[in-house]
Design an enzyme around this catalytic site. Sequence first.
Site, PDB file in Angstrom:
ATOM      1  N   SER A 172       0.818  -1.210   0.000  1.00  0.00           N
ATOM      2  CA  SER A 172       0.000   0.000   0.000  1.00  0.00           C
ATOM      3  C   SER A 172       0.857   1.268   0.000  1.00  0.00           C
ATOM      4  O   SER A 172       2.009   1.273   0.433  1.00  0.00           O
ATOM      5  CB  SER A 172      -0.911   0.018   1.234  1.00  0.00           C
ATOM      6  OG  SER A 172      -1.619  -1.192   1.340  1.00  0.00           O
TER       7      SER A 172
HETATM    8  N1  SAH Z   1      -0.308  -4.362   3.937  1.00  0.00           N
HETATM    9  C1  SAH Z   1       0.199  -5.136   2.818  1.00  0.00           C
HETATM   10  C2  SAH Z   1      -0.715  -4.919   1.659  1.00  0.00           C
HETATM   11  C3  SAH Z   1      -0.922  -6.157   0.887  1.00  0.00           C
HETATM   12  S1  SAH Z   1      -2.189  -6.063  -0.339  1.00  0.00           S
HETATM   13  C4  SAH Z   1       1.639  -4.730   2.552  1.00  0.00           C
HETATM   14  O1  SAH Z   1       2.160  -3.894   3.301  1.00  0.00           O
HETATM   15  O2  SAH Z   1       2.279  -5.256   1.650  1.00  0.00           O
HETATM   16  C5  SAH Z   1      -3.428  -7.079   0.375  1.00  0.00           C
HETATM   17  C6  SAH Z   1      -3.043  -8.496   0.658  1.00  0.00           C
HETATM   18  O3  SAH Z   1      -4.207  -9.167   1.135  1.00  0.00           O
HETATM   19  C7  SAH Z   1      -2.539  -9.309  -0.536  1.00  0.00           C
HETATM   20  O4  SAH Z   1      -1.303  -9.859  -0.235  1.00  0.00           O
HETATM   21  C8  SAH Z   1      -3.608 -10.390  -0.704  1.00  0.00           C
HETATM   22  O5  SAH Z   1      -3.090 -11.625  -1.183  1.00  0.00           O
HETATM   23  C9  SAH Z   1      -4.135 -10.508   0.698  1.00  0.00           C
HETATM   24  N2  SAH Z   1      -5.474 -11.101   0.804  1.00  0.00           N
HETATM   25  C10 SAH Z   1      -6.538 -10.916  -0.012  1.00  0.00           C
HETATM   26  N3  SAH Z   1      -7.590 -11.623   0.414  1.00  0.00           N
HETATM   27  C11 SAH Z   1      -7.198 -12.280   1.538  1.00  0.00           C
HETATM   28  C12 SAH Z   1      -7.848 -13.159   2.449  1.00  0.00           C
HETATM   29  N4  SAH Z   1      -9.131 -13.530   2.287  1.00  0.00           N
HETATM   30  N5  SAH Z   1      -7.136 -13.631   3.497  1.00  0.00           N
HETATM   31  C13 SAH Z   1      -5.837 -13.269   3.673  1.00  0.00           C
HETATM   32  N6  SAH Z   1      -5.172 -12.428   2.839  1.00  0.00           N
HETATM   33  C14 SAH Z   1      -5.849 -11.938   1.792  1.00  0.00           C
END
Ligand code: SAH
Length: 229
Positions: free
Chosen positions: A76
């Site tokens: 993000s």
């Molecule tokens: N805060 C993270 C942002 C990652 S983007 C960072 O600093 O990198 C959001 C993430 O949520 C992705 O990696 C995606 O694979 C994960 N995600 C999406 N749906 C999910 C679910 N149902 N359970 C766990 N993770 C999930």
Amino acid sequence: MSVYMVFGEATPIDSHGLKQARLRMVQDHLMGRGIDDRRVLEAMGELPRESFVGAALRSHAYDDRPLEIDCQQTISQPFIVALGLQTLGLTGDEKVLEIGTGSGYQTALLSRLARSVYSIEWHHRLWEAVSDRFKQMALSNVHLRLGDGAMGWSDESPFDRIILSAAASMIPPPLEVQLHMNGKLLIPLGDSNQQVLTLATRSAGRWVLTRICDCVFVPLKGPLGAGHV
Ligand code: SAH
């Protein structure tokens, strides 16, 4: 001229340049836009975001935007990470559940800002990469799990804070009961194109929702998410 762009191409940038870029991020993109939680600013001023993106994006690590990581997901935008962490109002004593480990950048920040962090990731490759990274970093208060974060982590509940890094159309019901009575839950609520970052708290047995800002997160996967993937 930017010290880390030449003709639009990423060029190698040394650790001094990255540190300068990190401090500029804190000054311009965080403090300059109203982030004033000292602990959040300190943590983001110290943690090298470049360690959480691929080699090709290292020189862009402090750009004011989300960056691509593996599995078509994103790390993000720093301002949104800071705003979310500030909104959680962490003092250092909280047990936190994070849904969507992704690159692990926010997880590592949470490990500095809270007592313990439980983070769940959907994608095996991301979960594996972060598990290796955290072993090297020797983060002792972080626990990672592969699975559907919408189901929460009931064995470890209740949590003082829950933060979702992926968008859903409603608060996943399993999470409602895993939040401590006086806890705070932060979630991007909306459809897969546009959401409102929303703080949910419980007061006298009912939920109170506070709008923080408009946002665009990747959809939460699984039956309870905005994406229904
Ligand atoms: N805060 C993270 C942002 C990652 S983007 C960072 O600093 O990198 C959001 C993430 O949520 C992705 O990696 C995606 O694979 C994960 N995600 C999406 N749906 C999910 C679910 N149902 N359970 C766990 N993770 C999930």
